[in-house]
Design a protein around this motif. Structure first.
Motif, PDB file in Angstrom:
ATOM      1  N   ALA A 237      80.146  20.420 -77.474  1.00  0.00           N
ATOM      2  CA  ALA A 237      78.974  20.813 -76.688  1.00  0.00           C
ATOM      3  C   ALA A 237      78.923  22.335 -76.602  1.00  0.00           C
ATOM      4  O   ALA A 237      79.957  23.005 -76.642  1.00  0.00           O
ATOM      5  CB  ALA A 237      79.071  20.203 -75.298  1.00  0.00           C
TER       6      ALA A 237
ATOM      7  N   ILE B 135      76.343  22.778 -66.138  1.00  0.00           N
ATOM      8  CA  ILE B 135      77.006  21.903 -67.109  1.00  0.00           C
ATOM      9  C   ILE B 135      76.092  21.702 -68.311  1.00  0.00           C
ATOM     10  O   ILE B 135      74.918  21.359 -68.153  1.00  0.00           O
ATOM     11  CB  ILE B 135      77.377  20.553 -66.475  1.00  0.00           C
ATOM     12  N   THR B 136      76.638  21.928 -69.510  1.00  0.00           N
ATOM     13  CA  THR B 136      75.860  21.770 -70.736  1.00  0.00           C
ATOM     14  C   THR B 136      76.302  20.565 -71.555  1.00  0.00           C
ATOM     15  O   THR B 136      75.580  20.142 -72.454  1.00  0.00           O
ATOM     16  CB  THR B 136      75.955  23.030 -71.624  1.00  0.00           C
ATOM     17  N   GLY B 137      77.471  20.017 -71.277  1.00  0.00           N
ATOM     18  CA  GLY B 137      77.940  18.854 -72.029  1.00  0.00           C
ATOM     19  C   GLY B 137      79.416  18.601 -71.804  1.00  0.00           C
ATOM     20  O   GLY B 137      80.054  19.268 -70.988  1.00  0.00           O
TER      21      GLY B 137
ATOM     22  N   ARG C  29      84.623  10.781 -69.466  1.00  0.00           N
ATOM     23  CA  ARG C  29      83.275  11.313 -69.217  1.00  0.00           C
ATOM     24  C   ARG C  29      82.545  10.434 -68.202  1.00  0.00           C
ATOM     25  O   ARG C  29      81.918  10.939 -67.272  1.00  0.00           O
ATOM     26  CB  ARG C  29      82.491  11.392 -70.524  1.00  0.00           C
TER      27      ARG C  29
ATOM     28  N   THR D 286      76.992  15.868 -64.012  1.00  0.00           N
ATOM     29  CA  THR D 286      76.071  15.481 -65.072  1.00  0.00           C
ATOM     30  C   THR D 286      75.539  16.719 -65.774  1.00  0.00           C
ATOM     31  O   THR D 286      75.533  17.819 -65.204  1.00  0.00           O
ATOM     32  CB  THR D 286      74.897  14.674 -64.507  1.00  0.00           C
ATOM     33  N   THR D 287      75.078  16.546 -67.001  1.00  0.00           N
ATOM     34  CA  THR D 287      74.500  17.656 -67.746  1.00  0.00           C
ATOM     35  C   THR D 287      73.329  18.226 -66.951  1.00  0.00           C
ATOM     36  O   THR D 287      72.484  17.484 -66.470  1.00  0.00           O
ATOM     37  CB  THR D 287      74.030  17.177 -69.138  1.00  0.00           C
TER      38      THR D 287
END
Length: 86
Positions: free
Chosen positions: A10, A26-28, A36, A45-46
């Motif tokens: 990510a 958060i990006t991933g 996860r 969460t993303t």
């Protein structure tokens, strides 16, 4: 059984690299599906904004704030969470 997290990491930097009081989004994730899923259940969460609160004296665990509550994570979990600094 350990499976590789992802062939394509990510974007962003690892949550474990943030300094105290630093804000990020958060990006991933670069984690196995079962890890996860557990973090998603806790609100990580993303797109969620987080703030690094502090790191324990010996470096583990770290404390973050997400969605109005504080959460402690092990560094090994934080390394798999990708963030973009704000």
């Amino acid at each position: 059984m350990n499976r590789p997290a992802s062939r394509h990491p990510a974007p962003g930097v690892s949550l474990a690299t943030l300094g105290a009081r630093q804000l990020a989004r958060i990006t991933g994730f670069d984690l196995p599906p079962e890890r996860r899923a557990r973090l998603l259940e806790m609100g990580l969460t993303t797109g969620a904004e987080i703030q690094m609160i502090r790191v324990a004296p010996l470096g583990d665990p770290i404390e973050i704030e997400v969605r109005g509550y504080r959460l402690s994570l092990r560094k090994r979990e934080a390394r798999g969470i990708r963030v973009a600094c704000l």
